[in-house]
Design an enzyme around this catalytic site. Structure first.
Site, PDB file in Angstrom:
ATOM      1  N   HIS A   1       3.254   3.070  12.478  1.00  0.00           N
ATOM      2  CA  HIS A   1       2.719   4.100  13.654  1.00  0.00           C
ATOM      3  C   HIS A   1       3.345   4.635  14.336  1.00  0.00           C
ATOM      4  O   HIS A   1       2.529   5.097  15.291  1.00  0.00           O
ATOM      5  CB  HIS A   1       1.205   3.384  13.660  1.00  0.00           C
ATOM      6  CG  HIS A   1       0.105   2.473  12.587  1.00  0.00           C
ATOM      7  ND1 HIS A   1      -0.998   2.122  12.699  1.00  0.00           N
ATOM      8  CD2 HIS A   1       0.555   2.450  11.298  1.00  0.00           C
ATOM      9  CE1 HIS A   1      -1.611   1.865  11.551  1.00  0.00           C
ATOM     10  NE2 HIS A   1      -0.107   1.559  10.342  1.00  0.00           N
TER      11      HIS A   1
ATOM     12  N   GLU B   1      -5.075   1.847   2.300  1.00  0.00           N
ATOM     13  CA  GLU B   1      -4.717   0.404   3.473  1.00  0.00           C
ATOM     14  C   GLU B   1      -5.432   0.427   4.759  1.00  0.00           C
ATOM     15  O   GLU B   1      -6.272   0.025   5.754  1.00  0.00           O
ATOM     16  CB  GLU B   1      -3.632  -0.364   3.018  1.00  0.00           C
ATOM     17  CG  GLU B   1      -4.146  -1.222   3.807  1.00  0.00           C
ATOM     18  CD  GLU B   1      -3.342  -1.802   5.525  1.00  0.00           C
ATOM     19  OE1 GLU B   1      -3.154  -2.726   5.940  1.00  0.00           O
ATOM     20  OE2 GLU B   1      -2.518  -0.647   5.292  1.00  0.00           O
TER      21      GLU B   1
ATOM     22  N   ASP C   1      -0.005   4.222   0.630  1.00  0.00           N
ATOM     23  CA  ASP C   1      -0.860   4.835   1.680  1.00  0.00           C
ATOM     24  C   ASP C   1      -0.289   4.462   3.594  1.00  0.00           C
ATOM     25  O   ASP C   1       0.568   3.697   3.224  1.00  0.00           O
ATOM     26  CB  ASP C   1      -2.344   5.338   2.149  1.00  0.00           C
ATOM     27  CG  ASP C   1      -2.741   3.991   2.472  1.00  0.00           C
ATOM     28  OD1 ASP C   1      -2.684   2.802   1.717  1.00  0.00           O
ATOM     29  OD2 ASP C   1      -3.661   4.250   3.964  1.00  0.00           O
TER      30      ASP C   1
ATOM     31  N   HIS D   1       0.711  -1.098  -0.005  1.00  0.00           N
ATOM     32  CA  HIS D   1      -0.330   0.126   0.129  1.00  0.00           C
ATOM     33  C   HIS D   1       1.033   1.896  -0.478  1.00  0.00           C
ATOM     34  O   HIS D   1       1.733   1.640   0.460  1.00  0.00           O
ATOM     35  CB  HIS D   1      -1.012   0.046   1.265  1.00  0.00           C
ATOM     36  CG  HIS D   1      -0.503  -0.511   2.417  1.00  0.00           C
ATOM     37  ND1 HIS D   1      -0.772   1.289   3.232  1.00  0.00           N
ATOM     38  CD2 HIS D   1       0.140  -1.144   3.162  1.00  0.00           C
ATOM     39  CE1 HIS D   1       0.102   1.047   4.438  1.00  0.00           C
ATOM     40  NE2 HIS D   1       0.006  -0.339   4.571  1.00  0.00           N
TER      41      HIS D   1
END
Length: 365
Positions: free
Chosen positions: A334, A132, A76, A74
């Site tokens: 993250h 995603e 993003d 992905h």
């Protein structure tokens, strides 16, 4: 904002075109819904290597090739200001040599860039999907508009020496309840209490499935709650957004039915489910990746992850061998200190190229 320790000049570390692509992509903001600039970087990379490349109507980046294998990850990332820089070594990760800091370096720009390089090296197909981290709109569009390839490697961080075979599924929804407004001295339950009581019953219901590893459990989480008097003051209203992670032993429909059975007031508006997936360690993709890891000097590990990824969507629609693989420590997904050792990125490119060539050239007996 994190301060990068022992920074070094990028020119001293970006000594391969793969590393340069990784740096360029991490340096290009690509939060979900705003992936266009990063997509343009990928298109330019493929075109510079004589490959056709284009973006489709939802923003996915396609570089068609030999469909014996599709490499996909992905484009993003989640939001977050992680300074893009290169450090000299990383004591916490226990690595020497350059380490790239930046949002997406692990999830999943590192896997994405490695797959782009391997696709150029092997001539196999490549797709960078969008969305995603939010609604998987790119993966959903892909399976609706594209024929199944012969095999899939999905890009997510596993560590260069590990292959991920399993992900839990996901079903989410919004609970909605209303009640008449009234003085708080009244004993009748209001809409806020209805939501609280339903969720308590739901958590108790899924304690039944708490029998071992987290991967084998249903994880139920409320993720947002809003409640109070309506704007006209005549009723109480409450909404609660909820998510359930679903192990391979159950289906999203099983979980939805169990949660609905606990309703005494209110309703739940359910979203489209994502089924769990558990791959075969002996299928051609897992075998090729494990062999590539060994030939690169590693001892391959097999993983199951408690989250959900686009591979769940691919597996739900395409009956072909597939597994998930990519560089990076997934505990940094993250995180404010997201970073990737460049030597690990290089090894991943080596493994993907090796596996890609073997899957491209294999013949059915």
């Amino acid at each position: 904002m994190m301060v990068v320790p022992n920074p070094v000049e990028p020119e001293t570390a970006l000594d391969t075109e793969g590393r340069q692509l990784l740096y360029d992509l991490v340096s290009t903001p690509s939060v979900s819904g705003d992936e266009e600039a990063a997509a343009a970087v990928l298109v330019e990379f493929f075109e510079d290597h004589g490959r056709e490349a284009y973006t489709d109507e939802v923003g996915n980046v396609h570089a068609p090739g030999d469909d014996s294998l599709l490499l996909t990850s992905h484009v993003d990332t989640v939001p977050g200001d992680v300074p893009v820089d290169i450090a000299d070594g990383d004591e916490e990760l226990g690595v020497e040599g350059p380490v790239l800091w930046g949002r997406g370096s692990v999830d999943a720009t590192g896997p994405l860039a490695a797959m782009a390089v391997a696709a150029v090296e092997t001539g196999v197909s490549f797709v960078g999907v969008v969305g995603e981290e939010t609604d998987s709109r790119g993966a959903r569009h892909l399976v609706e508009t594209r024929d199944a390839p012969e095999a899939v490697i999905n890009g997510e961080p596993s560590g260069w020496d590990a292959v991920t075979l399993g992900y839990r599924g996901l079903i989410s929804g919004t609970y909605v309840a209303t009640s008449e407004s009234g003085h708080t001295s009244r004993p009748d339950a209001n809409a806020v209490q209805h939501a609280m009581h339903w969720w308590q019953r739901v958590e108790g219901a899924f304690d039944y499935y708490d029998y071992g590893a987290v991967f084998e459990q249903v994880t139920a989480k409320p993720v947002a709650v809003d409640g109070g008097l309506s704007t006209d003051g005549l009723s109480m209203e409450t909404t609660m957004d909820v998510q359930f992670r679903v192990p391979p032993s159950l289906t999203p429909e099983d979980v939805r039915e169990r949660a609905d059975a606990e309703l005494e007031a209110g309703t739940v508006h359910w979203n489209d489910p994502i089924p769990p997936v558990m791959g075969d360690p002996r299928d051609p993709v897992a075998t090729a990746l494990r062999g590539g890891i060994r030939r690169a000097g590693g001892d391959p590990r097999l993983l199951r992850k408690t989250g959900t990824a686009d591979v769940n969507i691919f597996a739900g629609e395409w009956d072909v061998p597939m597994a998930t693989y990519g560089p990076g420590d997934s505990s940094l997904d993250h995180a404010p200190d997201e970073r990737l050792p460049l030597a690990e990125f290089d090894r991943t490119v080596e493994v993907l190229t090796d596996a890609g060539r073997r899957l491209r050239d294999r013949t059915d007996d």
